[in-house]
Write a protein that holds these residues in place. Structure first.
Motif, PDB file in Angstrom:
ATOM      1  N   ARG A 252     112.575  -2.761 -38.656  1.00 51.15           N
ATOM      2  CA  ARG A 252     112.537  -1.952 -39.876  1.00 51.15           C
ATOM      3  C   ARG A 252     113.562  -0.826 -39.806  1.00 51.15           C
ATOM      4  N   PHE A 393     107.036  -2.723 -50.826  1.00 52.29           N
ATOM      5  CA  PHE A 393     107.150  -2.966 -49.387  1.00 52.29           C
ATOM      6  C   PHE A 393     108.563  -2.799 -48.843  1.00 52.29           C
ATOM      7  N   ALA A 402     105.546  -6.014 -43.463  1.00 48.19           N
ATOM      8  CA  ALA A 402     104.810  -4.977 -44.194  1.00 48.19           C
ATOM      9  C   ALA A 402     103.884  -5.601 -45.236  1.00 48.19           C
TER      10      ALA A 402
END
Length: 430
Positions: A252, A393, A402
């Motif tokens: 991420r 998300f 997510a």
């Protein structure tokens, strides 16, 4: 002071075993943490990394139901020493493969499977040993202490492992693991005396008869069986979480290995706080209610924060809320099991429990890795930027994980509310 001296005298052997085994658990946890990072950096796949845990749990689950019979027949100390030694040899093999530049992911799968096989006899032996070394009146206290040590391990694992990985290399982590094993091994061998368990009923039983006895006990005690099945479903959801978690944090935007270490450390602090709370709390009026309520809080918080969060602080808040209740749940569950199951049956029943309660873990790990790699990440990558899922998300690698966290949050809430209505579980209050 007098009470403290009395407590130390009554728990002397347990305290020695607990402290040294916790030290060894720190080394093992650091190695596992480092190998997860190593494997993800090598492959970049959530499924590949999740298969490490699948290989550990699959043989453990398959063979556990028979291992309790062996555990009840064999010396608890010898069983623990042999199992720990075998795990250390597997760690040495990993170190040698790393040193020669030959370590591959399939080596880790194979060695994890061997470790999982040995854990099938080690775990029930360790569980029964705790009961043998501890007076019943201290069950909640020692459950809190075990949660406390697990919390310390969770806090220190990412800190020490990340430091050694950054300043030295992964080999340094493994050497530390072997040192902690040596301390625990020689302490158990020389300084801990485990009382023998005299159980004539199992002396002449075959392995199959003993396994059947464990299953029969659960069949006749429906409340314990249903509680185990409740935890099996929770373990399925938690394993999907565990498979997706490192993949999301490492990939991420705003994440990475440092972020993974920070969130794991916060998880450890939350576990520590929960352990302290359960250690000082009086016995609850309803242990079943406490188990259901704490799991509901855990399931309904962290997964949502991970699903909607985009930064380390938000992920840390979710980790704190999700994990602070777990030691409280574990302690109450542990006391229920130890109070209801006779010590002479615990090896066989705990092994049957391990099979039923933990068989969902390898399924969950595989399912989590598969869903991230094959379903949710490709789905999010295929959506246009104006799609509402992207706005919720995010986009890029990690957004699929997510989305998955949002799904498992809903599943967790439904599971907790469903089993809360089970009348057989509530009968354990009697």
């Amino acid at each position: 002071m007098i009470k403290l001296k009395t407590l130390f005298k009554e728990l002397h052997s347990f305290l020695i075993l607990w402290s040294t085994q916790s030290f060894s658990a720190l080394g093992s946890s650091m190695t596992s943490f480092s190998l997860i990072i190593w494997s993800y950096q090598q492959q970049g796949s959530a499924l590949t990394t999740a298969l490490l845990s699948v290989c550990s749990y699959a043989p453990y689950v398959i063979m556990s139901i028979f291992a309790g019979a062996l555990s009840d027949k064999w010396s608890k100390k010898v069983t623990m020493l042999v199992s720990d030694s075998f795990a250390a040899l597997c760690t040495v093999a990993i170190l040698l493969l790393l040193q020669t530049g030959r370590l591959e992911i399939w080596h880790l799968y194979f060695l994890n499977a061997l470790n999982g096989l040995m854990n099938t006899v080690q775990q029930p032996a360790a569980d029964v040993t705790i009961s043998l070394l501890t007076p019943k009146k201290h069950y909640q206290k020692i459950s809190g202490m075990r949660s406390f040590s697990n919390s310390i391990v969770s806090i220190l694992t990412p800190i020490i492992a990340t430091t050694l990985l950054t300043l030295i290399n992964i080999q340094a982590v493994i050497v530390f693991d072997l040192v902690t094993f040596a301390v625990a091994f020689f302490t158990l061998m020389c300084f801990v005396k485990i009382p023998k368990l005299q159980d004539e009923s199992s002396k002449n039983e075959t392995v199959l008869q003993s396994a059947r006895a464990g299953l029969w006990y659960l069949k006749e005690n429906r409340g314990i069986l249903d509680l185990i099945l409740f935890l099996a479903v929770i373990n399925l959801i938690a394993s999907v979480y565990n498979a997706a978690f490192p993949a999301m944090i490492l990939s991420r935007e705003g994440g990475g290995d440092v972020a993974l270490g920070i969130v794991n450390a916060v998880t450890g602090v939350a576990l520590l706080a929960g352990s302290i709370i359960i250690s000082v709390l009086p016995e609850p009026k309803s242990r079943v209610g406490m188990i259901c309520n704490t799991l509901l809080v855990s399931m309904s918080t962290e997964n949502f924060f991970l699903a909607f969060g985009r930064s380390i602080p938000i992920w840390c808040i979710g980790a704190a809320l999700g994990w602070i209740c777990i030691p409280i749940m574990n302690a109450n569950m542990d006391v229920l099991f130890r109070n209801h199951i006779p010590i002479s049956m615990q090896g066989r029943v705990f092994s049957a429990r391990n099979t039923l309660q933990f068989f969902t873990i390898p399924i969950g790990y595989f399912l989590g890795g598969f869903l991230v790699d094959k379903i949710f990440e490709p789905l999010m990558a295929s959506l246009p930027n104006e799609n509402f899922l992207i706005s919720i998300f995010g986009s890029g690698k990690g957004s699929g994980a997510a989305f998955l966290f949002f799904i498992i949050a809903i599943m967790g809430i439904i599971t907790c509310l469903s089993f809360r209505k089970d009348p057989h579980i509530w009968e354990l209050e009697n």
